[in-house]
Write an enzyme that holds these catalytic residues in place. Structure first.
Site, PDB file in Angstrom:
ATOM      1  CB  CYS A 166       8.061   1.874 -60.419  1.00  0.00           C
ATOM      2  SG  CYS A 166       9.775   1.675 -60.866  1.00  0.00           S
ATOM      3  CG  HIS A 226       4.427  -6.995 -56.310  1.00  0.00           C
ATOM      4  ND1 HIS A 226       5.701  -6.594 -55.990  1.00  0.00           N
ATOM      5  CD2 HIS A 226       3.649  -5.904 -56.224  1.00  0.00           C
ATOM      6  CE1 HIS A 226       5.688  -5.293 -55.704  1.00  0.00           C
ATOM      7  NE2 HIS A 226       4.459  -4.855 -55.841  1.00  0.00           N
ATOM      8  CD  GLU A 272       7.871  -9.619 -56.934  1.00  0.00           C
ATOM      9  OE1 GLU A 272       7.891  -8.542 -56.306  1.00  0.00           O
ATOM     10  OE2 GLU A 272       7.412  -9.718 -58.093  1.00  0.00           O
ATOM     11  CG  ASP A 325       2.922 -14.580 -32.160  1.00  0.00           C
ATOM     12  OD1 ASP A 325       2.870 -13.725 -33.051  1.00  0.00           O
ATOM     13  OD2 ASP A 325       1.971 -14.832 -31.399  1.00  0.00           O
ATOM     14  N   GLY A 328       9.904  -4.347 -32.545  1.00  0.00           N
ATOM     15  CA  GLY A 328      11.021  -3.482 -32.167  1.00  0.00           C
ATOM     16  C   GLY A 328      11.530  -2.563 -33.250  1.00  0.00           C
ATOM     17  CG  ASP A 355      -0.937  -5.612 -29.941  1.00  0.00           C
ATOM     18  OD1 ASP A 355      -1.275  -6.692 -30.439  1.00  0.00           O
ATOM     19  OD2 ASP A 355       0.103  -5.006 -30.258  1.00  0.00           O
ATOM     20  CG  ASN A 402      -3.019  -8.202 -33.022  1.00  0.00           C
ATOM     21  OD1 ASN A 402      -3.010  -9.166 -33.765  1.00  0.00           O
ATOM     22  ND2 ASN A 402      -2.091  -7.238 -33.100  1.00  0.00           N
TER      23      ASN A 402
END
Length: 581
Positions: free
Chosen positions: A131, A225, A227, A268, A355, A426, A501
């Site tokens: 990077c 990556h 990890e 979920d 959220g 959605d 979805n």
């Protein structure tokens, strides 16, 4: 990682250039020092301490939590760099990358205060990850050119997923990787050339060949990556930290040859009526049992299930907090703890959503979505999934044609790179009599598979056309924007991936809405994850064979143990669809 131009590397240190670059890890030892047109310290013998203590350079950008957990999982202790002396005395140093180099290094960025230290490293020890020295203008250590992947070649950008390496003979730490997939997530690539050929230890193909790792003297740097590459990636770290350690990889029947399709497990997560955090699953987004008690469906504990799916071969774990941070997201400590505990033992990408937006708490203190995202990244998340807030941002963008830079989508992608931002869409079908009835992309209904509705050709009232209306608030509110229009807008605003979805198909087990998946995956240049409706392994092969979906996600069939993840992958292999086994 995001940058706007490609430019040749310079031969001098040039910090604080306007650039971005991809997150990865630098693996650097004092063994086998070589010449690299830079000053190296003399090698010294490794003590027993060197095999248990790893020095980590962390300047506050990107998900360093994952590399810490991987090191601890392998049995190594960690010493954080606080002074240049810590670096000069290190026997093994790991430098993790960031999502976007420019914001990290500007005067308000987390890396700015460390620039003098970074210069010290360049002068004395060339300790850098890709990077930094595989960047557009950055610190300019390796000769060559970096540029954005060419999407006109028919590939999706960012390059996200499990891909195969072409390993060189002098790779050392990659001896176990040649026949296996490793995880990439980046938009820019370093181009192999005569100028940098002596640095290259492996390449990867994605539309074209690019540099996937370098090895020069005491430098090992990787674009992928480790990890987040499962047991294969952990073996890379182990061989770097303890070169004498025996291989722990099992022989593999097939060989990785290209970008694999990924199978993602979705959890979920919400509180039930007793206040416990549980994994649940909806039926067209209704997560309550159809019983007298009407209680929240409880399918297990999130940390336990995530660990189980990792062991069973899931290529990514996606957490969606559907309780919702309705008042203050950083106050939802249980979900943050779920991330922290999961990342300690799960070494594939972790995505979290629910959220994520700007908030003002009860005391009047304002928290930006960037602060919210930063807490999740520090707690173990690799990607942030944005739903409702992205819909509102897209509506405003379509209305005004102006990118304000203030939406959560724009803020997070600017700082962490667009590959760190997933937009969750959605939609539900809305039938109409004529294409002119709505100002959205409309499809002729006989083209639909209609698996979820069980209809023959048309809508419930004989309608011959339909569009996909986007929703917010967990599907409870329809918005005046279609899935096609939303997907195009969020790509423009900086989304790096779309989780697609379908409310109509959710929990039905009759297959993905392949018409919807095809509509969206054909219209955008970023990866699309198909979600909702999987009931059998055949549904996964169907969506991969008939659409341009990059990956496919399922939840209920895994939670209820109806279809094991391994059965899905074995079926895909039988259908000649490449996956990580």
């Amino acid at each position: 990682m995001e940058a706007t131009t490609a430019a040749p590397f310079s031969s001098c240190v040039t910090p604080r250039q306007n650039l971005s670059s991809s997150p990865s890890s630098l693996l650097l030892s004092r063994k086998n020092l070589g010449s690299a047109n830079l000053k190296f310290k003399s090698p010294r013998s490794l003590s027993v301490r060197a095999l248990t203590l790893v020095t980590l350079l962390d300047y506050g950008a990107g998900n360093v939590c994952s590399i810490r957990n991987a090191l601890r999982h392998l049995g190594f202790s960690i010493k954080d760099v606080k002074t240049p002396g810590d670096i000069l005395n290190a026997d093994r140093l790991i430098f993790t990358g960031v999502g976007a180099f420019a914001p990290a290094m500007d005067e308000n960025g987390p890396g700015f205060a460390l620039l003098p230290l970074l210069n010290t490293i360049i002068i004395y020890d060339i300790i850098y990850s890709n990077c930094v020295f595989m960047s557009v203008k950055g610190l300019g250590v390796i000769p060559g050119t970096v540029g954005r992947f060419d999407s006109s070649a028919g590939i999706r950008v960012p390059h996200i997923g499990l891909n195969a390496l072409q390993v060189g003979k002098d790779s050392e730490i990659l001896d176990d990787v040649g026949s296996r997939h490793v995880y990439f997530v980046h938009s820019y690539r370093a181009i192999p050339s005569n100028e940098n050929k002596d640095w290259i230890s492996s390449t990867c193909h994605y539309g074209e060949s690019f540099i996937s790792s370098i090895r020069r003297g005491n430098v090992h740097a990787v674009q992928f990556h480790p990890e987040k590459s499962g047991e294969v990636g952990l073996s890379v770290l182990r061989r770097f930290l303890d070169p004498q350690s025996p291989s722990k990889q099992k022989p593999m029947e097939g060989k990785a040859s290209k970008l694999a399709k990924r199978v993602i497990a979705c959890l979920d997560v919400r509180t039930n009526d007793k206040g416990d955090l549980v994994v649940t699953k909806g039926d067209q987004y209704d997560v309550r049992e159809q019983s007298n008690e009407n209680e929240v469906r409880n399918l297990g504990k999130p940390v336990d299930l995530a660990g189980q799916y990792y062991k069973e071969g899931a290529d990514e774990i996606s957490f969606l907090n559907i309780t919702g941070f309705r008042d203050f997201p950083l106050g939802d400590l249980p979900m943050i703890q779920v991330l922290r505990y999961t990342s300690e033992n799960v070494f594939v990408p972790l995505t979290v959503g629910g959220g994520i937006r700007d908030f003002t708490d009860a005391t009047g203190r304002y928290y930006s979505s960037l602060e919210v995202a930063a807490e999740y990244f520090r707690s173990g998340a690799d990607k942030i999934s944005i739903g409702s807030d992205a819909v509102y941002a897209a509506e405003e963008f379509i209305k005004s044609g102006v990118k304000t830079g203030k939406s959560s989508l724009e803020q997070i992608s600017r700082v962490y790179g667009n590959q760190a931002v997933v937009v969750s869409i959605d939609p539900r079908r809305v039938y109409v009599n004529h294409p002119d009835d709505v100002p959205y992309k409309v499809m002729f209904s006989p083209l639909f598979s209609l698996l979820c509705h069980g209809l023959n050709e048309h809508g419930p009232n004989g309608e011959e056309y339909a569009w996909y209306q986007c929703t917010v608030s967990g599907g409870r509110e329809g918005r005046p924007i279609g899935a096609y229009e939303l997907a195009k807008a969020v790509e423009e605003l900086g989304a790096g991936e779309i989780l697609l979805n379908c409310i109509d198909c959710d929990g039905q087990g009759k297959g993905f809405d392949t018409d919807l998946v095809k509509l969206i995956s054909d219209s955008v240049g970023i990866p699309v994850i198909a979600s909702s409706g999987a009931g059998t392994p055949e549904h996964f092969s169907e969506v991969f064979e008939t659409t341009n979906a990059s990956d496919a996600l399922a939840a209920g069939i895994f939670h209820r143990k109806e279809v094991p993840i391994q059965s899905v992958k074995e079926h895909l292999v039988e259908k000649s669809i490449e996956v990580r086994m």
